[in-house]
Design a protein around this motif. Structure first.
Motif, PDB file in Angstrom:
ATOM      1  N   ARG A   1       1.026  -0.991  -0.493  1.00 42.77           N
ATOM      2  CA  ARG A   1       0.058   0.251   0.216  1.00 42.77           C
ATOM      3  C   ARG A   1       0.543   1.227   0.030  1.00 42.77           C
ATOM      4  N   SER A   2       1.874   1.466   0.380  1.00 37.97           N
ATOM      5  CA  SER A   2       2.971   2.601   0.234  1.00 37.97           C
ATOM      6  C   SER A   2       3.593   2.485  -0.647  1.00 37.97           C
ATOM      7  N   LEU A   3       3.760   1.843  -1.322  1.00 43.99           N
ATOM      8  CA  LEU A   3       4.460   1.609  -2.678  1.00 43.99           C
ATOM      9  C   LEU A   3       3.424   1.915  -3.489  1.00 43.99           C
ATOM     10  N   GLU A   4       2.467   1.514  -3.165  1.00 47.19           N
ATOM     11  CA  GLU A   4       1.584   2.342  -4.343  1.00 47.19           C
ATOM     12  C   GLU A   4       1.237   4.094  -4.400  1.00 47.19           C
ATOM     13  N   LEU A   5       1.225   4.430  -3.073  1.00 43.15           N
ATOM     14  CA  LEU A   5       1.020   5.411  -2.904  1.00 43.15           C
ATOM     15  C   LEU A   5       2.650   6.206  -3.105  1.00 43.15           C
ATOM     16  N   SER A   6       3.266   5.701  -3.361  1.00 45.20           N
ATOM     17  CA  SER A   6       4.973   6.428  -3.752  1.00 45.20           C
ATOM     18  C   SER A   6       4.511   6.514  -5.372  1.00 45.20           C
ATOM     19  N   THR A   7       4.803   5.233  -5.898  1.00 45.05           N
ATOM     20  CA  THR A   7       4.368   4.992  -7.213  1.00 45.05           C
ATOM     21  C   THR A   7       3.324   6.855  -7.383  1.00 45.05           C
ATOM     22  N   GLU A   8       2.190   6.802  -7.371  1.00 45.52           N
ATOM     23  CA  GLU A   8       1.258   7.877  -8.044  1.00 45.52           C
ATOM     24  C   GLU A   8       2.090   9.451  -7.175  1.00 45.52           C
ATOM     25  N   PHE A   9       2.759   8.860  -5.787  1.00 41.90           N
ATOM     26  CA  PHE A   9       3.066  10.277  -5.506  1.00 41.90           C
ATOM     27  C   PHE A   9       4.730  11.085  -6.693  1.00 41.90           C
ATOM     28  N   GLY A  10       5.161   9.812  -7.081  1.00 45.47           N
ATOM     29  CA  GLY A  10       5.556  10.245  -8.590  1.00 45.47           C
ATOM     30  C   GLY A  10       7.023  10.499  -8.202  1.00 45.47           C
TER      31      GLY A  10
END
Length: 465
Positions: free
Chosen positions: A198-207
């Protein structure tokens, strides 16, 4: 200094907000940072007391950059008193929050907790959700150091909920990383993986690639624990390059420690010694006693592998001293278990048993399932050396239950092999044969060819009896 930067693309600034890779017990924050964002930000009072308070705060910020925790604590105490005198609540809560941070870094966990609790009350009065969330993260870290993993998980969960409410992606990633660390310690590996992903997904969205690299580091640690160490090591080396380029000391230290662990597992002892020594030097530079203790422990394991027992004793003694200074119970029981391993090598079996039992008691109390399972396996091996097969069987069975619960297949394989040897010693040959067969299958699935061959040899030996 205690608040993360916002969605800046400045890589070096953002790196300074990251939780230390490989060390869930230490939190490193940037030496300077913007003040908390309140729903209603009152202007600071332009009084002489406020001006003097700001000078103390600036001095404290500078002392943090130089890792002068005791001196910074005194500066923030003075700043808080002056802000209080001036009626500047924003300045007061900022100073109190900063005070808790430097007390925590300086090893004064009880005082830090008091400061954070006081800051929490003020944040609630000021309706600052971001401030409350940040405090929950700090309290969670202190609870982890004390071994209160359940309380720590509650704090990180509450922090995540608050960050989610105010749509703070960095805060959510931060809280999820901590949650995953605690779940990993409690052998809740599926939950840990979910938190990290879930953290990885957010960091990917964060760019931002650095945030993404950081959470991938945690995922790599989890997978390395499951036996995928070669892949993990390659990724750690890439992460180290990022941290070196950004000049991020905490990231360099923790990643060097992780690389050293991979090198140690591959018996590259000279390389591992160099990695741990470099990491230790950086932790000393940052005055991070928990990080120093961890690297002393790892250096001790290298000395043991080299049969340098006196040097190992010195390393473990240093680790225990540092962990006791900051009341890091998790670190203390890790070191006690390693001391037990050393005493086994020295044939000091009674002393080793005492060290293992002391470590196990803490692991069970703080619900550190990973430490518990490794210690149960170690006690079983020790009991076989002491020719106490009944006691060994009890420990091996408990270890196996925990390994199965956590789906740690390499641990299952090693324990099944040990159980087979134990049953063979007891002349329970059918049970021994079954255990070696299970070990062979697990080793085969894990592509551990030499150990699979050893298990097959034991099967053949028993088949002709």
């Amino acid at each position: 200094m205690f608040k993360r930067h916002s969605t800046s693309k400045d890589t070096k600034s953002l790196l300074n907000t990251l939780i230390v890779l490989g060390n869930p017990y230490a939190v490193h924050y940037p030496p300077t940072a913007p003040a908390p964002k309140f729903k209603e930000m009152s202007k600071s009072l332009t009084t002489s007391a406020t001006t003097e308070a700001q000078n103390y705060k600036s001095t404290g910020d500078l002392q943090i950059q130089n890792y002068q925790w005791a001196e910074a604590a005194e500066s923030f105490k003075q700043a808080r008193m002056l802000y209080l005198k001036a009626g500047d609540k924003l300045g007061e809560v900022t100073a109190l929050h900063n005070l808790g941070y430097v007390q925590s870094e300086g090893g004064e966990s009880d005082l830090a907790l008091q400061s954070f609790q006081g800051a929490m009350q003020m944040y609630q009065q000021l309706e600052s959700l971001s401030g409350q969330a940040d405090i929950h993260v700090f309290i969670g870290t202190l609870e982890t150091q004390k071994g209160n993993l359940e309380a720590s998980e509650v704090s990180y969960t509450r922090a995540f909920e608050l960050y989610q409410k105010i749509e703070d992606r960095e805060g959510q990633m931060n809280a999820l990383n901590h949650l995953g660390d605690i779940q990993k310690l409690r052998l809740q590996l599926d939950a840990a993986e979910e938190s990290y992903l879930r953290s990885l997904e957010l960091s990917t969205e964060f760019g931002d690639q650095i945030w993404e690299a950081h959470v991938r580091g945690r995922i790599r640690q989890l997978y390395a624990m499951m036996g995928r160490s070669d892949e993990a090591r390659q990724e750690f080396e890439r992460a180290l390059e990022h941290f070196l380029n950004a000049g991020h000391t905490p990231g360099q230290a923790s990643t060097l420690t992780s690389i050293g662990k991979c090198q140690s597992e591959s018996n590259e002892l000279d390389a591992a010694m160099e990695s741990f020594t470099r990491a230790l030097e950086l932790e000393v530079l940052m005055s991070n006693r928990i990080g120093q203790a961890a690297n002393h422990r790892f250096l001790g394991t290298i000395h043991v592998k080299r049969n340098q027992f006196k040097a190992a004793e010195e390393s473990y003694s240093n680790a225990l001293k540092l962990d006791k200074e900051v009341e890091n119970r998790i670190g203390i029981c890790h070191t006690l278990r390693l001391v037990g391993d050393l005493q086994v090598r020295q044939r000091l079996f009674d002393m080793a048993h005492q060290s293992y039992v002391s470590a196990l008691e803490i692991y069970v109390e703080v619900e550190d399932g990973l430490g518990e399972v490794h210690t149960c396996k170690a006690i079983g091996d020790l009991e076989m050396l002491r020719e106490h097969p009944e006691a060994a069987e009890t420990s091996f069975i408990r270890a196996l239950e925990l390994y199965v619960e956590a789906d740690l297949r390499s641990g299952q394989a090693h324990t099944q092999y040990a159980l087979g040897y134990c049953y063979q010693h007891k002349r329970a040959l059918e049970q021994a044969l079954l255990s070696f067969q299970k070990a062979k299958k697990l080793y085969g699935d894990l592509q551990m060819k030499d150990l699979e061959k050893d298990s097959l040899g034991k099967i053949d030996e028993l088949s002709v009896i």
